[in-house]
Design a protein around this motif. Structure first.
Motif, mmCIF file in Angstrom:
data_model
loop_
_atom_site.group_PDB
_atom_site.id
_atom_site.type_symbol
_atom_site.label_atom_id
_atom_site.label_comp_id
_atom_site.label_asym_id
_atom_site.label_seq_id
_atom_site.Cartn_x
_atom_site.Cartn_y
_atom_site.Cartn_z
ATOM 1 N N LEU A 1 47.441 70.546 107.778
ATOM 2 C CA LEU A 1 48.215 69.900 108.839
ATOM 3 C C LEU A 1 49.725 70.130 108.697
ATOM 4 C CD1 LEU A 1 46.199 66.569 109.121
ATOM 5 C CD2 LEU A 1 46.223 68.469 110.754
ATOM 6 N N GLY A 2 50.111 70.951 107.718
ATOM 7 C CA GLY A 2 51.505 71.345 107.601
ATOM 8 C C GLY A 2 52.386 70.419 106.784
ATOM 9 N N TYR A 3 51.804 69.544 106.010
ATOM 10 C CA TYR A 3 52.606 68.664 105.156
ATOM 11 C C TYR A 3 52.934 69.372 103.842
ATOM 12 C CZ TYR A 3 51.575 64.790 108.302
ATOM 13 O OH TYR A 3 51.490 63.965 109.398
ATOM 14 N N GLU A 4 54.036 68.987 103.242
ATOM 15 C CA GLU A 4 54.430 69.489 101.925
ATOM 16 C C GLU A 4 53.894 68.502 100.894
ATOM 17 O OE1 GLU A 4 58.473 69.603 99.260
ATOM 18 O OE2 GLU A 4 58.693 69.888 101.424
ATOM 19 N N LEU A 5 52.967 68.952 100.082
ATOM 20 C CA LEU A 5 52.363 68.079 99.085
ATOM 21 C C LEU A 5 53.236 67.997 97.837
ATOM 22 C CD1 LEU A 5 48.732 69.261 99.613
ATOM 23 C CD2 LEU A 5 49.572 66.943 99.990
ATOM 24 N N VAL A 6 53.485 66.770 97.402
ATOM 25 C CA VAL A 6 54.286 66.526 96.207
ATOM 26 C C VAL A 6 53.397 65.798 95.213
ATOM 27 C CG1 VAL A 6 56.366 65.444 95.277
ATOM 28 C CG2 VAL A 6 56.375 66.334 97.638
ATOM 29 N N PRO A 7 52.895 66.500 94.181
ATOM 30 C CA PRO A 7 52.021 65.839 93.204
ATOM 31 C C PRO A 7 52.782 64.790 92.396
ATOM 32 C CG PRO A 7 51.857 68.234 93.042
ATOM 33 C CD PRO A 7 53.022 67.930 93.932
ATOM 34 N N LEU A 8 52.170 63.632 92.257
ATOM 35 C CA LEU A 8 52.750 62.586 91.419
ATOM 36 C C LEU A 8 52.510 62.949 89.959
ATOM 37 C CD1 LEU A 8 51.566 59.433 93.382
ATOM 38 C CD2 LEU A 8 53.930 60.234 93.144
ATOM 39 N N PRO A 9 53.484 62.691 89.100
ATOM 40 C CA PRO A 9 53.308 63.021 87.688
ATOM 41 C C PRO A 9 52.372 62.026 86.988
ATOM 42 C CG PRO A 9 55.419 61.940 88.021
ATOM 43 C CD PRO A 9 54.809 62.136 89.381
ATOM 44 N N PHE A 10 51.774 62.473 85.900
ATOM 45 C CA PHE A 10 50.973 61.605 85.039
ATOM 46 C C PHE A 10 51.956 60.881 84.121
ATOM 47 C CE2 PHE A 10 47.993 65.183 85.885
ATOM 48 C CZ PHE A 10 46.981 64.460 86.509
ATOM 49 N N THR A 11 52.396 59.728 84.582
ATOM 50 C CA THR A 11 53.376 58.957 83.827
ATOM 51 C C THR A 11 53.202 57.490 84.173
ATOM 52 O OG1 THR A 11 55.738 58.824 83.247
ATOM 53 C CG2 THR A 11 55.217 59.216 85.572
ATOM 54 N N SER A 12 54.040 56.663 83.625
ATOM 55 C CA SER A 12 53.976 55.221 83.886
ATOM 56 C C SER A 12 54.266 54.923 85.355
ATOM 57 C CB SER A 12 55.005 54.488 83.013
ATOM 58 O OG SER A 12 56.319 54.865 83.428
ATOM 59 N N VAL A 13 53.942 53.717 85.758
ATOM 60 C CA VAL A 13 54.237 53.300 87.128
ATOM 61 C C VAL A 13 55.748 53.369 87.367
ATOM 62 C CG1 VAL A 13 54.094 51.403 88.787
ATOM 63 C CG2 VAL A 13 52.209 51.820 87.215
ATOM 64 N N THR A 14 56.522 52.923 86.409
ATOM 65 C CA THR A 14 57.977 52.980 86.530
ATOM 66 C C THR A 14 58.447 54.421 86.700
ATOM 67 O OG1 THR A 14 58.168 51.000 85.164
ATOM 68 C CG2 THR A 14 60.155 52.344 85.395
ATOM 69 N N GLY A 15 57.836 55.325 85.943
ATOM 70 C CA GLY A 15 58.177 56.738 86.054
ATOM 71 C C GLY A 15 57.818 57.307 87.412
ATOM 72 N N ARG A 16 56.682 56.861 87.951
ATOM 73 C CA ARG A 16 56.273 57.332 89.275
ATOM 74 C C ARG A 16 57.212 56.803 90.366
ATOM 75 N NH1 ARG A 16 49.664 57.689 89.981
ATOM 76 N NH2 ARG A 16 49.518 59.771 89.068
ATOM 77 N N VAL A 17 57.620 55.540 90.251
ATOM 78 C CA VAL A 17 58.569 54.976 91.226
ATOM 79 C C VAL A 17 59.868 55.781 91.188
ATOM 80 C CG1 VAL A 17 60.011 52.970 91.789
ATOM 81 C CG2 VAL A 17 57.585 52.651 91.255
ATOM 82 N N LYS A 18 60.356 56.037 90.003
ATOM 83 C CA LYS A 18 61.594 56.808 89.853
ATOM 84 C C LYS A 18 61.430 58.200 90.461
ATOM 85 C CE LYS A 18 64.865 58.483 86.423
ATOM 86 N NZ LYS A 18 65.130 58.726 85.019
#
Length: 184
Positions: free
Chosen positions: A155-172
């Motif tokens: 559908l033309g979206y740019e996928l951004v994989p979330l890192p394997f890290t803490s929730v705080t790290g993912r928010v950042k």
């Protein structure tokens, strides 16, 4: 444009999406809940037919309805909004279950767009778990991730994989990726 304000977080079950959204909500971001869990809870409460293990096609229609309602409600909310899955997830689900994708669902994905960047949570075996609503196996969770990755890409979206890290790290990570636009 609304689409730029609407940020989707998708992926397979048990990959930390909802936990990330709860952390974003704790920082005063507006979030919209996942359709699948909502539909399952409502249908279980009334012993309804629209459960993925009873009637997958009906379940998909209710998920679509939920996501369209969330999208419409979000238009009346200011600032950036984070969606726990989006309308394209319904297509991913249908494909995963081997069901045809009706034209009206494709039209919904064309007319109700989200931010071009979609965050995708990869399968994470260390945190994956089942519960009364999440009955998928680890293999199904992996295949769900693959299905979501495929449909959002198509559908033309740019996928951004979330890192394997803490929730705080993912928010950042999400904040840094979106930049100042996420506070608009």
């Amino acid at each position: 444009m609304d689409a730029e304000r609407f940020v989707v977080i998708t992926g397979g079950p048990g990959s930390g999406k909802t936990t990330l959204l709860e952390a974003l909500a704790a920082q005063d971001f507006k979030t919209l809940p996942e359709a699948g869990r909502g539909v399952i809870r409502a249908q279980q409460a009334i012993d309804g037919p629209a459960l993925p293990w009873r009637n997958p096609a009906l379940f998909a229609e209710l998920m679509l309805s939920w996501e369209m309602r969330s999208y419409a409600a979000a238009r009346n909310m200011p600032g950036a909004l984070f969606f726990d899955r989006g309308i394209p997830d319904t297509i991913g689900y249908l494909r995963l279950t081997g069901l045809p994708v009706p034209d009206h669902i494709m039209r919904a994905t064309e007319t109700m767009r989200y931010n071009r960047r979609v965050f995708i949570a990869p399968f994470w075996p260390e945190i994956f778990g089942q519960d009364a609503e999440r009955r998928q196996t680890a293999d199904e969770a992996r295949r769900t991730f693959d299905a979501m990755e495929t449909i959002y890409d198509e559908l033309g979206y740019e996928l951004v994989p979330l890192p394997f890290t803490s929730v705080t790290g993912r928010v950042k990570f999400v904040m840094e990726t979106l930049g100042p636009a996420c506070r608009a």
